[in-house]
Design a protein around this motif. Structure first.
Motif, PDB file in Angstrom:
ATOM      1  N   ARG A   1       0.807  -1.227   0.000  1.00 57.82           N
ATOM      2  CA  ARG A   1       0.000   0.000   0.000  1.00 57.82           C
ATOM      3  C   ARG A   1       0.832   1.266   0.000  1.00 57.82           C
ATOM      4  NH1 ARG A   1      -3.430  -1.328   5.083  1.00 57.82           N
ATOM      5  NH2 ARG A   1      -2.653   0.770   5.507  1.00 57.82           N
ATOM      6  N   ASP A   2       0.259   2.307  -0.571  1.00 57.83           N
ATOM      7  CA  ASP A   2       1.022   3.526  -0.785  1.00 57.83           C
ATOM      8  C   ASP A   2       0.937   4.508   0.391  1.00 57.83           C
ATOM      9  OD1 ASP A   2       2.697   4.346  -2.819  1.00 57.83           O
ATOM     10  OD2 ASP A   2       1.317   5.964  -3.382  1.00 57.83           O
ATOM     11  N   ASP A   3       0.015   4.296   1.327  1.00 60.27           N
ATOM     12  CA  ASP A   3      -0.181   5.268   2.415  1.00 60.27           C
ATOM     13  C   ASP A   3       0.682   4.919   3.629  1.00 60.27           C
ATOM     14  OD1 ASP A   3      -1.724   2.963   2.562  1.00 60.27           O
ATOM     15  OD2 ASP A   3      -3.189   3.859   3.921  1.00 60.27           O
ATOM     16  N   TRP A   4       1.942   5.372   3.578  1.00 64.72           N
ATOM     17  CA  TRP A   4       2.853   5.094   4.685  1.00 64.72           C
ATOM     18  C   TRP A   4       2.638   6.107   5.815  1.00 64.72           C
ATOM     19  CZ3 TRP A   4       8.469   3.353   3.444  1.00 64.72           C
ATOM     20  CH2 TRP A   4       8.474   2.506   2.322  1.00 64.72           C
ATOM     21  N   PRO A   5       2.704   5.648   7.072  1.00 65.38           N
ATOM     22  CA  PRO A   5       2.708   6.635   8.155  1.00 65.38           C
ATOM     23  C   PRO A   5       3.995   7.466   8.080  1.00 65.38           C
ATOM     24  CG  PRO A   5       2.487   4.367   9.014  1.00 65.38           C
ATOM     25  CD  PRO A   5       2.809   4.270   7.559  1.00 65.38           C
ATOM     26  N   ALA A   6       3.981   8.664   8.664  1.00 67.03           N
ATOM     27  CA  ALA A   6       5.222   9.452   8.708  1.00 67.03           C
ATOM     28  C   ALA A   6       6.173   8.804   9.705  1.00 67.03           C
ATOM     29  CB  ALA A   6       4.908  10.879   9.135  1.00 67.03           C
ATOM     30  N   GLY A   7       7.473   8.896   9.432  1.00 66.48           N
ATOM     31  CA  GLY A   7       8.418   8.280  10.363  1.00 66.48           C
ATOM     32  C   GLY A   7       9.812   8.806  10.174  1.00 66.48           C
ATOM     33  N   ARG A   8      10.680   8.496  11.135  1.00 65.90           N
ATOM     34  CA  ARG A   8      12.071   8.964  11.098  1.00 65.90           C
ATOM     35  C   ARG A   8      13.032   7.829  10.754  1.00 65.90           C
ATOM     36  NH1 ARG A   8      16.596  10.417  13.819  1.00 65.90           N
ATOM     37  NH2 ARG A   8      16.329   8.865  15.437  1.00 65.90           N
ATOM     38  N   VAL A   9      12.736   6.619  11.261  1.00 66.87           N
ATOM     39  CA  VAL A   9      13.657   5.493  11.063  1.00 66.87           C
ATOM     40  C   VAL A   9      12.989   4.400  10.239  1.00 66.87           C
ATOM     41  CG1 VAL A   9      14.998   3.681  12.183  1.00 66.87           C
ATOM     42  CG2 VAL A   9      14.824   5.943  13.264  1.00 66.87           C
ATOM     43  N   LEU A  10      13.637   4.028   9.134  1.00 68.69           N
ATOM     44  CA  LEU A  10      13.148   2.924   8.304  1.00 68.69           C
ATOM     45  C   LEU A  10      14.183   1.799   8.326  1.00 68.69           C
ATOM     46  CD1 LEU A  10      10.921   1.954   6.322  1.00 68.69           C
ATOM     47  CD2 LEU A  10      12.363   2.821   4.468  1.00 68.69           C
TER      48      LEU A  10
ATOM     49  N   ARG B   1       6.131 -12.287  -2.301  1.00 72.26           N
ATOM     50  CA  ARG B   1       4.665 -12.291  -2.376  1.00 72.26           C
ATOM     51  C   ARG B   1       4.041 -12.580  -1.019  1.00 72.26           C
ATOM     52  NH1 ARG B   1       3.500 -12.794  -8.185  1.00 72.26           N
ATOM     53  NH2 ARG B   1       5.570 -12.461  -9.070  1.00 72.26           N
ATOM     54  N   PHE B   2       4.711 -13.445  -0.243  1.00 70.85           N
ATOM     55  CA  PHE B   2       4.250 -13.741   1.109  1.00 70.85           C
ATOM     56  C   PHE B   2       4.342 -12.474   1.970  1.00 70.85           C
ATOM     57  CE2 PHE B   2       5.522 -15.850   5.312  1.00 70.85           C
ATOM     58  CZ  PHE B   2       4.204 -16.012   5.714  1.00 70.85           C
ATOM     59  N   ALA B   3       5.449 -11.738   1.844  1.00 69.30           N
ATOM     60  CA  ALA B   3       5.603 -10.495   2.609  1.00 69.30           C
ATOM     61  C   ALA B   3       4.535  -9.474   2.197  1.00 69.30           C
ATOM     62  CB  ALA B   3       7.005  -9.917   2.403  1.00 69.30           C
TER      63      ALA B   3
ATOM     64  N   ALA C   1       1.920  -7.510   4.621  1.00 69.98           N
ATOM     65  CA  ALA C   1       1.860  -6.044   4.662  1.00 69.98           C
ATOM     66  C   ALA C   1       0.424  -5.521   4.572  1.00 69.98           C
ATOM     67  CB  ALA C   1       2.702  -5.449   3.534  1.00 69.98           C
ATOM     68  N   ASP C   2      -0.484  -6.325   4.024  1.00 70.70           N
ATOM     69  CA  ASP C   2      -1.886  -5.922   3.964  1.00 70.70           C
ATOM     70  C   ASP C   2      -2.446  -5.654   5.347  1.00 70.70           C
ATOM     71  OD1 ASP C   2      -2.279  -5.915   1.312  1.00 70.70           O
ATOM     72  OD2 ASP C   2      -3.089  -7.959   1.179  1.00 70.70           O
ATOM     73  N   ARG C   3      -1.919  -6.388   6.336  1.00 65.19           N
ATOM     74  CA  ARG C   3      -2.469  -6.290   7.689  1.00 65.19           C
ATOM     75  C   ARG C   3      -1.604  -5.466   8.624  1.00 65.19           C
ATOM     76  NH1 ARG C   3      -1.969 -11.830   8.941  1.00 65.19           N
ATOM     77  NH2 ARG C   3      -1.525 -12.380   6.801  1.00 65.19           N
ATOM     78  N   GLU C   4      -0.483  -4.945   8.141  1.00 62.86           N
ATOM     79  CA  GLU C   4       0.465  -4.268   9.038  1.00 62.86           C
ATOM     80  C   GLU C   4       0.909  -2.931   8.425  1.00 62.86           C
ATOM     81  OE1 GLU C   4       1.912  -4.635  12.319  1.00 62.86           O
ATOM     82  OE2 GLU C   4       2.328  -2.667  11.444  1.00 62.86           O
ATOM     83  N   PRO C   5       0.355  -1.817   8.952  1.00 56.50           N
ATOM     84  CA  PRO C   5       0.663  -0.521   8.334  1.00 56.50           C
ATOM     85  C   PRO C   5       2.137  -0.122   8.421  1.00 56.50           C
ATOM     86  CG  PRO C   5      -0.931  -0.285  10.153  1.00 56.50           C
ATOM     87  CD  PRO C   5      -0.645  -1.734  10.025  1.00 56.50           C
ATOM     88  N   ARG C   6       2.900  -0.712   9.346  1.00 53.73           N
ATOM     89  CA  ARG C   6       4.322  -0.344   9.463  1.00 53.73           C
ATOM     90  C   ARG C   6       5.228  -1.229   8.608  1.00 53.73           C
ATOM     91  NH1 ARG C   6       6.691  -0.739  14.667  1.00 53.73           N
ATOM     92  NH2 ARG C   6       5.054  -2.143  15.411  1.00 53.73           N
ATOM     93  N   LEU C   7       4.623  -2.149   7.866  1.00 48.79           N
ATOM     94  CA  LEU C   7       5.414  -3.023   6.982  1.00 48.79           C
ATOM     95  C   LEU C   7       5.182  -2.633   5.521  1.00 48.79           C
ATOM     96  CD1 LEU C   7       7.137  -5.564   6.395  1.00 48.79           C
ATOM     97  CD2 LEU C   7       5.006  -6.882   6.424  1.00 48.79           C
ATOM     98  N   HIS C   8       6.291  -2.479   4.788  1.00 53.23           N
ATOM     99  CA  HIS C   8       6.216  -2.117   3.373  1.00 53.23           C
ATOM    100  C   HIS C   8       7.043  -3.113   2.566  1.00 53.23           C
ATOM    101  CE1 HIS C   8       4.719   1.497   5.210  1.00 53.23           C
ATOM    102  NE2 HIS C   8       5.852   1.589   5.901  1.00 53.23           N
TER     103      HIS C   8
END
Ligand SMILES: Nc1nc2c(ncn2[C@@H]2O[C@H](COP(=O)(O)OP(=O)(O)O)[C@@H](O)[C@H]2O)c(=O)[nH]1
Ligand SMILES: [Mg+2]
Length: 252
Positions: A7-16, A57-59, A63-70
């Protein structure tokens, strides 16, 4: 063949935090869980090169269920260096300040991430551009490697120190915290696309006057999946290192 991404809507963050993956199916779910558990403030990007075992593809499903995972699944290209560089560009574009890079096979312990981040701000000192999780400073260790890997890694270490003149003890490890604004200050000619990206990157940071610091880590050989540093990959990185040396000494 176009790339796939979450998904394209990432939360704002400082550390990736970022891990490049190729055939890490047995490691990927526990890795994601351990990385995201380190702190609610960090996000995680997986850059997969369309692994035949379905890691990417598994990841993407996770990521569909985890907003902090891209997740980015690159299609039609392969290489650790290219994947890391693409991750840096994404991190910058998304406004992150720091990238933490690590392998996906648990050789790097996610629990060490806070120490890496803390070392970027030495008390009273100039901020550090790259913190390396190092096996070769006092307190650092490598567990479970065969002799051949120790020898190869030492040789690359000496080469980087004495031929490329980069004053780092563990230049080939992939566990690092990087201040992303350093990317704007370093030579941006095409980088080594394979494993030699690691040395290539440090060389450019060093030459641009960037500050590099090593802190000890314990590196444990993987217990699941297999190493991609096979004969072909080793040969490719030797060729890349020779080209980097030629550029360093003769400017071409
Ligand atoms: N995206 C991507 N990741 C890779 C590639 N080659 C290796 N990796 C990842 O890079 C990390 C280090 O690779 P690994 O095989 O463990 O090398 P070793 O630790 O030197 O034996 C792991 O997370 C791999 O999955 C590649 O071509 N593309
Ligand atoms: Mg490994």
């Amino acid at each position: 063949m176009s790339d796939l991404h979450s998904r394209d809507d990432w939360p704002a963050g400082r550390v990736l935090v970022q891990a490049a993956t190729y055939n890490e199916r047995d490691n990927i779910a526990p890795l994601i869980e351990s990385v995201l558990a380190v702190s609610p403030d960090i996000q995680f990007l997986v850059i997969d090169d369309d692994s035949p075992d379905g890691t990417g593809r598994f990841a993407l499903e996770l990521a569909d269920r985890e907003p902090r995972l891209h997740v980015l699944v690159r299609r039609g290209r392969r290489g650790l260096g290219g994947a890391i560089l693409e991750g840096f560009r994404i991190a910058k574009r998304r406004g992150f300040e720091v990238s933490v890079n690590m392998d996906a096979d648990f050789s790097h312990d996610p629990a060490d991430i806070p120490r890496l981040l803390a070392a970027m701000h030495p008390a009273g000192g100039r901020p550090v551009d790259v913190v390396i999780g190092s096996r070769r400073v006092p307190g650092g260790r490598t567990v479970g490697w065969p002799l051949s890997r120790h020898v190869a890694s030492r040789l690359v270490g000496y080469f980087t120190r004495w031929v490329l003149r980069v004053p780092v003890r563990d230049p080939s490890g992939g566990f690092r915290a990087i201040r992303l604004d350093v990317l704007g200050r370093i030579d941006d000619r095409p980088f080594a696309e394979g494993y030699a990206f690691q040395e290539d990157f440090l060389l450019r940071v060093h030459r641009a006057g960037g500050r590099i610091f090593e802190i000890p880590i314990t590196f444990s050989d993987r217990t699941r999946g297999s190493s991609k540093a096979d004969f072909a990959e080793t040969r490719r990185s030797i060729g890349e290192l020779m080209r980097i040396a030629r550029r360093t000494w003769w400017g071409r």
